[in-house]
Design a protein around this motif. Sequence first.
Motif, PDB file in Angstrom:
ATOM      1  N   ALA A  26     -43.186-109.432 -57.128  1.00  0.00           N
ATOM      2  CA  ALA A  26     -43.322-110.832 -57.536  1.00  0.00           C
ATOM      3  C   ALA A  26     -41.950-111.469 -57.724  1.00  0.00           C
ATOM      4  O   ALA A  26     -41.716-112.611 -57.304  1.00  0.00           O
ATOM      5  CB  ALA A  26     -44.138-110.927 -58.825  1.00  0.00           C
ATOM      6  N   GLN A  27     -41.044-110.745 -58.333  1.00  0.00           N
ATOM      7  CA  GLN A  27     -39.693-111.256 -58.521  1.00  0.00           C
ATOM      8  C   GLN A  27     -39.010-111.507 -57.172  1.00  0.00           C
ATOM      9  O   GLN A  27     -38.314-112.509 -56.980  1.00  0.00           O
ATOM     10  CB  GLN A  27     -38.874-110.261 -59.347  1.00  0.00           C
ATOM     11  CG  GLN A  27     -37.465-110.740 -59.684  1.00  0.00           C
ATOM     12  CD  GLN A  27     -37.485-111.968 -60.577  1.00  0.00           C
ATOM     13  OE1 GLN A  27     -38.049-111.931 -61.658  1.00  0.00           O
ATOM     14  NE2 GLN A  27     -36.881-113.044 -60.126  1.00  0.00           N
ATOM     15  N   GLN A  28     -39.223-110.590 -56.240  1.00  0.00           N
ATOM     16  CA  GLN A  28     -38.643-110.737 -54.903  1.00  0.00           C
ATOM     17  C   GLN A  28     -39.199-111.986 -54.208  1.00  0.00           C
ATOM     18  O   GLN A  28     -38.456-112.741 -53.571  1.00  0.00           O
ATOM     19  CB  GLN A  28     -38.942-109.498 -54.063  1.00  0.00           C
ATOM     20  CG  GLN A  28     -38.350-109.547 -52.663  1.00  0.00           C
ATOM     21  CD  GLN A  28     -38.765-108.362 -51.814  1.00  0.00           C
ATOM     22  OE1 GLN A  28     -39.837-107.796 -52.000  1.00  0.00           O
ATOM     23  NE2 GLN A  28     -37.907-107.965 -50.883  1.00  0.00           N
ATOM     24  N   VAL A  29     -40.501-112.204 -54.331  1.00  0.00           N
ATOM     25  CA  VAL A  29     -41.130-113.374 -53.730  1.00  0.00           C
ATOM     26  C   VAL A  29     -40.528-114.653 -54.299  1.00  0.00           C
ATOM     27  O   VAL A  29     -40.206-115.594 -53.559  1.00  0.00           O
ATOM     28  CB  VAL A  29     -42.658-113.346 -53.963  1.00  0.00           C
ATOM     29  CG1 VAL A  29     -43.272-114.719 -53.686  1.00  0.00           C
ATOM     30  CG2 VAL A  29     -43.312-112.294 -53.082  1.00  0.00           C
TER      31      VAL A  29
ATOM     32  N   GLU B  63     -37.451-119.590 -53.823  1.00  0.00           N
ATOM     33  CA  GLU B  63     -36.573-120.554 -54.482  1.00  0.00           C
ATOM     34  C   GLU B  63     -35.426-120.994 -53.575  1.00  0.00           C
ATOM     35  O   GLU B  63     -34.827-122.048 -53.780  1.00  0.00           O
ATOM     36  CB  GLU B  63     -36.019-119.998 -55.793  1.00  0.00           C
ATOM     37  CG  GLU B  63     -34.972-118.919 -55.638  1.00  0.00           C
ATOM     38  CD  GLU B  63     -34.308-118.547 -56.966  1.00  0.00           C
ATOM     39  OE1 GLU B  63     -34.438-119.310 -57.949  1.00  0.00           O
ATOM     40  OE2 GLU B  63     -33.658-117.484 -57.012  1.00  0.00           O
ATOM     41  N   ALA B  64     -35.145-120.198 -52.555  1.00  0.00           N
ATOM     42  CA  ALA B  64     -34.074-120.554 -51.627  1.00  0.00           C
ATOM     43  C   ALA B  64     -34.400-121.834 -50.858  1.00  0.00           C
ATOM     44  O   ALA B  64     -33.498-122.506 -50.348  1.00  0.00           O
ATOM     45  CB  ALA B  64     -33.833-119.403 -50.651  1.00  0.00           C
TER      46      ALA B  64
ATOM     47  N   ARG C 136     -35.001-125.586 -42.621  1.00  0.00           N
ATOM     48  CA  ARG C 136     -34.881-126.923 -43.216  1.00  0.00           C
ATOM     49  C   ARG C 136     -36.199-127.688 -43.120  1.00  0.00           C
ATOM     50  O   ARG C 136     -36.516-128.504 -43.995  1.00  0.00           O
ATOM     51  CB  ARG C 136     -33.752-127.710 -42.562  1.00  0.00           C
ATOM     52  CG  ARG C 136     -32.374-127.367 -43.141  1.00  0.00           C
ATOM     53  CD  ARG C 136     -31.311-128.351 -42.670  1.00  0.00           C
ATOM     54  NE  ARG C 136     -30.999-128.174 -41.249  1.00  0.00           N
ATOM     55  CZ  ARG C 136     -30.126-127.299 -40.796  1.00  0.00           C
ATOM     56  NH1 ARG C 136     -29.480-126.503 -41.641  1.00  0.00           N
ATOM     57  NH2 ARG C 136     -29.886-127.207 -39.486  1.00  0.00           N
ATOM     58  N   VAL C 137     -36.968-127.437 -42.053  1.00  0.00           N
ATOM     59  CA  VAL C 137     -38.297-128.054 -41.955  1.00  0.00           C
ATOM     60  C   VAL C 137     -39.148-127.631 -43.152  1.00  0.00           C
ATOM     61  O   VAL C 137     -39.782-128.460 -43.815  1.00  0.00           O
ATOM     62  CB  VAL C 137     -38.994-127.664 -40.631  1.00  0.00           C
ATOM     63  CG1 VAL C 137     -40.463-128.102 -40.646  1.00  0.00           C
ATOM     64  CG2 VAL C 137     -38.268-128.277 -39.447  1.00  0.00           C
TER      65      VAL C 137
ATOM     66  N   ILE D 173     -40.425-130.016 -46.426  1.00  0.00           N
ATOM     67  CA  ILE D 173     -41.832-130.165 -46.828  1.00  0.00           C
ATOM     68  C   ILE D 173     -42.009-129.743 -48.281  1.00  0.00           C
ATOM     69  O   ILE D 173     -42.641-130.447 -49.086  1.00  0.00           O
ATOM     70  CB  ILE D 173     -42.751-129.343 -45.904  1.00  0.00           C
ATOM     71  CG1 ILE D 173     -42.714-129.890 -44.479  1.00  0.00           C
ATOM     72  CG2 ILE D 173     -44.188-129.353 -46.444  1.00  0.00           C
ATOM     73  CD1 ILE D 173     -43.517-129.078 -43.479  1.00  0.00           C
ATOM     74  N   PHE D 174     -41.443-128.599 -48.644  1.00  0.00           N
ATOM     75  CA  PHE D 174     -41.570-128.104 -50.015  1.00  0.00           C
ATOM     76  C   PHE D 174     -41.001-129.105 -51.021  1.00  0.00           C
ATOM     77  O   PHE D 174     -41.649-129.461 -52.017  1.00  0.00           O
ATOM     78  CB  PHE D 174     -40.843-126.772 -50.166  1.00  0.00           C
ATOM     79  CG  PHE D 174     -41.596-125.579 -49.631  1.00  0.00           C
ATOM     80  CD1 PHE D 174     -42.844-125.713 -49.054  1.00  0.00           C
ATOM     81  CD2 PHE D 174     -41.051-124.299 -49.704  1.00  0.00           C
ATOM     82  CE1 PHE D 174     -43.537-124.620 -48.558  1.00  0.00           C
ATOM     83  CE2 PHE D 174     -41.732-123.197 -49.220  1.00  0.00           C
ATOM     84  CZ  PHE D 174     -42.971-123.356 -48.648  1.00  0.00           C
ATOM     85  N   ASN D 175     -39.779-129.552 -50.785  1.00  0.00           N
ATOM     86  CA  ASN D 175     -39.133-130.445 -51.754  1.00  0.00           C
ATOM     87  C   ASN D 175     -39.797-131.814 -51.794  1.00  0.00           C
ATOM     88  O   ASN D 175     -39.891-132.430 -52.862  1.00  0.00           O
ATOM     89  CB  ASN D 175     -37.642-130.577 -51.427  1.00  0.00           C
ATOM     90  CG  ASN D 175     -36.856-129.343 -51.828  1.00  0.00           C
ATOM     91  OD1 ASN D 175     -36.585-129.109 -53.000  1.00  0.00           O
ATOM     92  ND2 ASN D 175     -36.487-128.523 -50.838  1.00  0.00           N
ATOM     93  N   GLY D 176     -40.276-132.280 -50.643  1.00  0.00           N
ATOM     94  CA  GLY D 176     -40.983-133.557 -50.629  1.00  0.00           C
ATOM     95  C   GLY D 176     -42.257-133.513 -51.451  1.00  0.00           C
ATOM     96  O   GLY D 176     -42.552-134.430 -52.218  1.00  0.00           O
ATOM     97  N   LEU D 177     -43.011-132.418 -51.304  1.00  0.00           N
ATOM     98  CA  LEU D 177     -44.253-132.275 -52.066  1.00  0.00           C
ATOM     99  C   LEU D 177     -43.985-131.994 -53.540  1.00  0.00           C
ATOM    100  O   LEU D 177     -44.747-132.423 -54.411  1.00  0.00           O
ATOM    101  CB  LEU D 177     -45.100-131.158 -51.463  1.00  0.00           C
ATOM    102  CG  LEU D 177     -45.736-131.477 -50.111  1.00  0.00           C
ATOM    103  CD1 LEU D 177     -46.385-130.233 -49.506  1.00  0.00           C
ATOM    104  CD2 LEU D 177     -46.754-132.604 -50.231  1.00  0.00           C
ATOM    105  N   ALA D 178     -42.914-131.272 -53.840  1.00  0.00           N
ATOM    106  CA  ALA D 178     -42.556-131.025 -55.238  1.00  0.00           C
ATOM    107  C   ALA D 178     -42.216-132.334 -55.938  1.00  0.00           C
ATOM    108  O   ALA D 178     -42.519-132.521 -57.120  1.00  0.00           O
ATOM    109  CB  ALA D 178     -41.383-130.054 -55.317  1.00  0.00           C
ATOM    110  N   GLU D 179     -41.602-133.243 -55.192  1.00  0.00           N
ATOM    111  CA  GLU D 179     -41.241-134.551 -55.743  1.00  0.00           C
ATOM    112  C   GLU D 179     -42.462-135.456 -55.867  1.00  0.00           C
ATOM    113  O   GLU D 179     -42.617-136.174 -56.857  1.00  0.00           O
ATOM    114  CB  GLU D 179     -40.202-135.212 -54.842  1.00  0.00           C
ATOM    115  CG  GLU D 179     -39.847-136.645 -55.218  1.00  0.00           C
ATOM    116  CD  GLU D 179     -39.089-136.760 -56.531  1.00  0.00           C
ATOM    117  OE1 GLU D 179     -39.134-137.840 -57.158  1.00  0.00           O
ATOM    118  OE2 GLU D 179     -38.452-135.758 -56.931  1.00  0.00           O
TER     119      GLU D 179
END
Length: 374
Positions: free
Chosen positions: A181-184, A189-190, A337-338, A342-348
């Motif tokens: 889980a820590q590895q995931v 997070e990268a 980057r794609v 997507i991740f950062n856009g949805l997090a926002e």
Amino acid sequence: MRKWLLQLLVVVALVPAVWFISTPDQRKTYLTLLSLPQDPTWLHEGNLLALLSRTPQQPPEAQALTDIASAPETPAELPSTSSKEAAPNVLSALRQMAHSALPQTMCGKTATRDIRDVETPQIYKWTDANGRVHFSDSAQNKSAQFVGESYASQKKYFDFKLTSKGMPRNGLVEDRIRAAAQQVYTQLEAYLAPERRRQIILNLELYGDRAEYEALRKKVFPGFNAAAFFSHGANTIYMVNEDKLETTVAIAKHEVVHAVLAGLVGPMPTWLNEGMAEYLEHGGLPYKTLPIDLNENAINQLLATEHQDFYNASAESNYMASHKLVAYLNSSGEGRRVIADIFNGLAEAPCSQVDSLSAVTSAMGDVGHLAKLL
């Protein structure tokens, strides 16, 4: 009377919207609350009004899938209830449906905490009569000093509760799952901006008896033969302790991906959610080694597949296709980057619409180009 009617109208207006954004296991709960038949096909249909306009016909296998008794065939078999009693009962059931669903399914993420929310260990430093320095979890004399803050972790990625069901606790299995889980988390997070990183609150129930797990799965996640599943509402992973430790750890990794993304990003295109889970579960295999070829039609279809359609009869090929596409994206900086965008856009902006086809092709080339590579 007017107040009651107004409440009923407001709640009824919310129900179709709540149903549409709910997961199949949550929809099953609503059907139970409303005393409606547990037809598995309902659980993957987003239009509640269309469902209510027709009488659902349970397939022969529905009983085995749901473990729920069939609905009475005629009104005569139903308990007699006056209209005055029935209306409040319906309103109560609808209220329960809306109340249980809204916090979990309205566009948002599962519960998380600040990543700096860590426990301070109880550590005391003290000196005995012979001048020797000791450390303990309690003050041993008046000169003892509390030094726990000096030894506290700066960050905590999980508030992780692992429970063994029908089996004794196995320290090795638990340690491997926690490490996985820590590895995931570190891998995911990268893709995220530092301010998006949060502490994941997660439960995991590990079953020693496969039959006990299957009984639970059929009640919570009927109609789909899942080796494990993650419940957003309960923030819980349910899975079996497999015969091989590596298999157990790999399955846990897959479900932890869903749990972490649910907390850090929120709802997202299913191809990306499942593709990332498959990719990390299998250790980041190169896309060229995966045994599936994607033509233009397959790519277009995958990127357009809705959540409720992903797990139909084509589920296996959808998983494989998602795995290959995500592996391909992870093979280059542009592709990563794609995913990050997507991740950062949805997090926002949780639950905002994602044009998967445009997001992928604008950075990686048109579908024809992708088909030649995949």
